[in-house]
Design a protein around this motif. Structure first.
Motif, short mmCIF file in Angstrom:
data_model
loop_
_atom_site.label_atom_id
_atom_site.label_comp_id
_atom_site.label_asym_id
_atom_site.label_seq_id
_atom_site.Cartn_x
_atom_site.Cartn_y
_atom_site.Cartn_z
N GLU A 22 9.48 -71.83 55.34
CA GLU A 22 8.64 -71.13 56.36
C GLU A 22 9.41 -69.72 56.88
OE1 GLU A 22 11.39 -73.86 58.62
OE2 GLU A 22 10.41 -73.94 57.06
N LYS A 23 8.35 -68.77 57.48
CA LYS A 23 8.74 -67.48 57.82
C LYS A 23 9.89 -67.46 58.69
CE LYS A 23 6.12 -63.57 59.75
NZ LYS A 23 5.03 -62.92 60.19
N GLY A 24 10.69 -66.43 58.30
CA GLY A 24 11.76 -66.11 59.22
C GLY A 24 12.91 -66.45 58.44
N MET A 25 12.99 -67.10 57.19
CA MET A 25 14.05 -67.93 56.50
C MET A 25 13.88 -67.01 55.13
SD MET A 25 13.51 -71.55 57.51
CE MET A 25 14.42 -72.23 56.19
N ASP A 26 13.28 -66.12 54.77
CA ASP A 26 12.89 -65.42 53.57
C ASP A 26 14.17 -64.73 52.89
OD1 ASP A 26 11.43 -65.07 51.23
OD2 ASP A 26 9.75 -64.07 52.24
N VAL A 27 14.05 -64.66 51.77
CA VAL A 27 14.90 -63.72 51.07
C VAL A 27 14.31 -63.41 49.72
CG1 VAL A 27 16.22 -65.67 49.79
CG2 VAL A 27 17.27 -63.60 49.92
N ASP A 28 14.44 -61.98 49.29
CA ASP A 28 13.71 -61.48 48.25
C ASP A 28 14.42 -61.51 47.18
OD1 ASP A 28 12.82 -59.73 46.31
OD2 ASP A 28 11.77 -58.44 47.61
N VAL A 29 14.65 -62.54 46.49
CA VAL A 29 15.48 -62.64 45.40
C VAL A 29 15.66 -61.81 44.20
CG1 VAL A 29 14.15 -64.16 43.94
CG2 VAL A 29 16.49 -64.74 43.86
N TYR A 30 14.60 -61.04 44.02
CA TYR A 30 14.51 -60.00 43.09
C TYR A 30 15.09 -58.80 43.39
CZ TYR A 30 11.10 -63.29 41.13
OH TYR A 30 10.66 -64.50 40.44
N GLU A 31 14.97 -58.33 44.61
CA GLU A 31 15.81 -57.34 45.24
C GLU A 31 17.12 -57.76 45.49
OE1 GLU A 31 15.73 -56.00 49.97
OE2 GLU A 31 13.85 -55.42 49.06
N ALA A 32 17.42 -58.89 45.68
CA ALA A 32 18.99 -59.16 45.67
C ALA A 32 19.68 -59.03 44.35
CB ALA A 32 19.13 -60.71 46.46
N LEU A 33 19.06 -59.59 43.47
CA LEU A 33 19.47 -59.74 42.24
C LEU A 33 19.64 -58.21 41.59
CD1 LEU A 33 18.09 -62.74 40.56
CD2 LEU A 33 20.33 -62.05 40.79
N ASP A 34 18.63 -57.29 42.12
CA ASP A 34 18.87 -55.77 41.65
C ASP A 34 20.09 -55.07 42.26
OD1 ASP A 34 16.34 -55.99 40.01
OD2 ASP A 34 15.00 -55.07 41.61
N TYR A 35 20.10 -55.53 43.42
CA TYR A 35 21.40 -55.12 44.11
C TYR A 35 22.54 -55.44 43.42
CZ TYR A 35 25.08 -55.68 47.63
OH TYR A 35 26.16 -55.56 48.31
N CYS A 36 22.49 -56.64 43.18
CA CYS A 36 23.94 -57.07 42.34
C CYS A 36 24.18 -56.60 41.10
CB CYS A 36 23.46 -58.65 41.99
SG CYS A 36 23.87 -59.95 43.55
N ASP A 37 22.82 -56.20 40.44
CA ASP A 37 22.91 -55.36 38.96
C ASP A 37 23.49 -53.90 39.59
OD1 ASP A 37 22.43 -54.61 36.45
OD2 ASP A 37 20.77 -53.49 37.02
N ALA A 38 23.13 -53.27 40.36
CA ALA A 38 23.54 -52.23 40.69
C ALA A 38 24.72 -51.98 41.07
CB ALA A 38 22.81 -51.45 42.05
N ALA A 343 17.88 -74.85 53.93
CA ALA A 343 19.11 -74.38 54.23
C ALA A 343 19.97 -73.45 53.42
CB ALA A 343 20.37 -75.55 54.35
N ALA A 344 19.88 -73.69 52.13
CA ALA A 344 20.31 -72.86 51.05
C ALA A 344 19.63 -71.43 51.18
CB ALA A 344 19.90 -73.11 49.66
N ILE A 345 18.47 -71.25 51.45
CA ILE A 345 17.77 -69.94 51.40
C ILE A 345 17.99 -69.54 52.84
CG2 ILE A 345 15.42 -68.80 51.63
CD1 ILE A 345 14.65 -71.01 49.65
N LYS A 346 18.29 -69.91 53.87
CA LYS A 346 18.72 -69.48 55.14
C LYS A 346 20.22 -68.55 54.60
CE LYS A 346 16.80 -72.31 58.90
NZ LYS A 346 17.18 -73.14 60.06
N MET A 347 21.10 -69.52 54.18
CA MET A 347 22.40 -68.89 53.81
C MET A 347 22.21 -67.74 52.88
SD MET A 347 24.36 -72.44 52.62
CE MET A 347 23.78 -73.81 53.81
N LEU A 348 21.18 -67.68 52.07
CA LEU A 348 21.03 -66.57 51.01
C LEU A 348 20.56 -65.33 51.87
CD1 LEU A 348 20.19 -68.17 47.71
CD2 LEU A 348 22.33 -67.18 48.28
N ALA A 349 19.73 -65.81 52.80
CA ALA A 349 18.99 -64.72 53.50
C ALA A 349 20.07 -63.77 54.35
CB ALA A 349 17.84 -65.33 54.56
#
Length: 407
Positions: A22-38, A343-349
């Motif tokens: 649900e809203k408020g727990m989101d994480v943009d996984v593609y943005e995060a992976l792009d960050y990791c690559d950078a 819960a996992a997505i909250k952690m990653l967010a």
């Protein structure tokens, strides 16, 4: 053509929305992976010497809070973290498909081969070889990688003591602990034994893994399912002597990363055995961890430190747990599985926020991990194993979003 593309994009967005919490727990996984690559690219640039070459035997280990460049350590038998950086590169290659990253992953993996050719120094061979050669084989099917894994699994098995029923974690510390010592981290190394038993190795390797998991389950947890970091057994009789800590606050406290290792380890044991005992047990071990988390789902270094909230966090424990829960959620359809995935997505967010990402300040992925606080070591630092499990968790989340197998 544009109409078809728009329809496809709309369908993909709808699918993604259905697979996110649900809203408020989101994480943009593609943005995060792009960050990791950078950040990977920044690290590779940093690792080049003045003449433009890299010493591939020197592995990034940590960046202390006051510093902004990697402290590297040579890949030796007693440097337990040497497999994580090659593993990070393999996951980055899996995401980006870049041939240059694959080449770097291969070069950083190669210096660890010697571990398959010498007697086992301690239990960390799973971290060292399965994070590096294991991911490399998964992505390339290089037969040389497979043989390294099989040989290393055989080496790890020599630390198993049948009378005790577990793998001896630290042979060098028998006298210090007063007996055969098994640490919770050791649960992670069972995955390599299971894999080897299924891929041409001795089937007995899986028996060792099951014995270790069973004995640990029986003696290394308290009645409330919190874990001891170290279980000590009588070397001669195999009897349980005591449960103690080494890296936690006290013998009777829940060290955050130790509990995270348990969650991850028993998820793997269930995957490999499909024995419902482990699925039931890992939920109990998980629930006591989740119910005591702070609001942002990143734990304090030890859940029972009396000085909370004025103590360090441990982003590495959050990364390990997030990765484990994304897998575990797939074995629990319905409400419980959704609870663990959310819960996992909250952690990653949280980990993907400005509070925990290094951003431009350092070339690592994450801030605020705690290595060994009682030893005054790696406190509030960027640590390579936090980065490894963070990118692993992100790749797993991406797989779930895209309706692929989580691992």
């Amino acid at each position: 053509m544009k109409t078809k593309e728009l329809l496809f994009g709309a369908c993909l967005c709808m699918f993604t929305a259905c697979n996110m919490p649900e809203k408020g727990m989101d994480v943009d996984v593609y943005e995060a992976l792009d960050y990791c690559d950078a950040q990977v690219q920044r690290t590779l640039t940093e690792l080049k010497a003045a003449e433009g070459t890299i010493d591939y035997s020197m592995m990034p280990r940590n960046i202390m809070d006051s510093l902004n460049t990697w402290h590297c350590r040579k890949a030796t038998k007693d440097e337990w973290c040497s497999g994580f950086w090659p593993g990070v590169l393999w996951y980055d290659y899996e995401y980006t498909g870049k041939a240059t990253i694959k080449e770097e992953a291969e070069k950083f993996t190669e210096p660890l081969k010697f571990l398959s050719q010498i007697p086992a120094y301690d239990h960390d061979l799973g971290f060292l070889i399965f994070c590096s050669y294991g991911n490399g084989y998964r992505l390339t099917h290089n037969p040389e990688y497979k043989q390294v894994i099989l040989d290393t699994a055989d080496s790890l098995a020599t630390l198993f003591r049948p009378r005790v029923g577990t793998i001896l974690s630290w042979p060098r510390n028998i006298e210090m602990f007063g007996g055969h010592n098994t640490i919770m981290d050791n649960m992670i190394n069972l995955e390599m034994l299971f894999w080897a038993a299924k891929n041409g190795g001795n089937p007995y390797l899986a028996d060792i893994a099951v014995s270790h998991a069973d004995k640990t389950m029986k003696y290394q947890f308290r009645p409330d399912y919190t874990s001891y970091h170290v279980a000590v057994y009588d070397t001669l009789t195999g009897d349980f002597i005591k449960g103690v800590t080494h890296q936690g606050y006290a013998d009777n406290t829940m060290w955050a990363r130790g509990q995270a290792w348990a969650i991850y380890g028993y998820t793997v044991v269930y995957r490999e055995t499909l024995d419902p005992r482990y699925l039931d047990f890992v939920q109990k071990v998980t629930d006591v961890y989740l119910e005591r988390l702070p609001e942002d789902y990143v734990p304090y270094w030890d859940f029972d430190d009396p000085n909370i909230p004025n103590v360090p966090r441990d982003a590495s424990a959050a990364s390990v747990t997030a990765s484990a829960l994304l897998e575990l959620s797939t074995y629990l359809p319905g409400k419980k599985g959704e609870e663990y995935k959310n819960a996992a997505i909250k952690m990653l967010a949280s980990l993907s926020s400005d509070k925990y990402q290094c951003g431009k300040s350092k070339p690592a992925f994450l801030l605020h991990s705690t290595g060994h606080l009682p030893n005054n070591s790696e406190i509030d630092a960027a640590i390579i194993y936090a980065d490894y499990y963070y990118i692993e968790a992100l790749v797993r989340l991406k797989n779930l979003i895209e309706n692929k197998a989580v691992i």
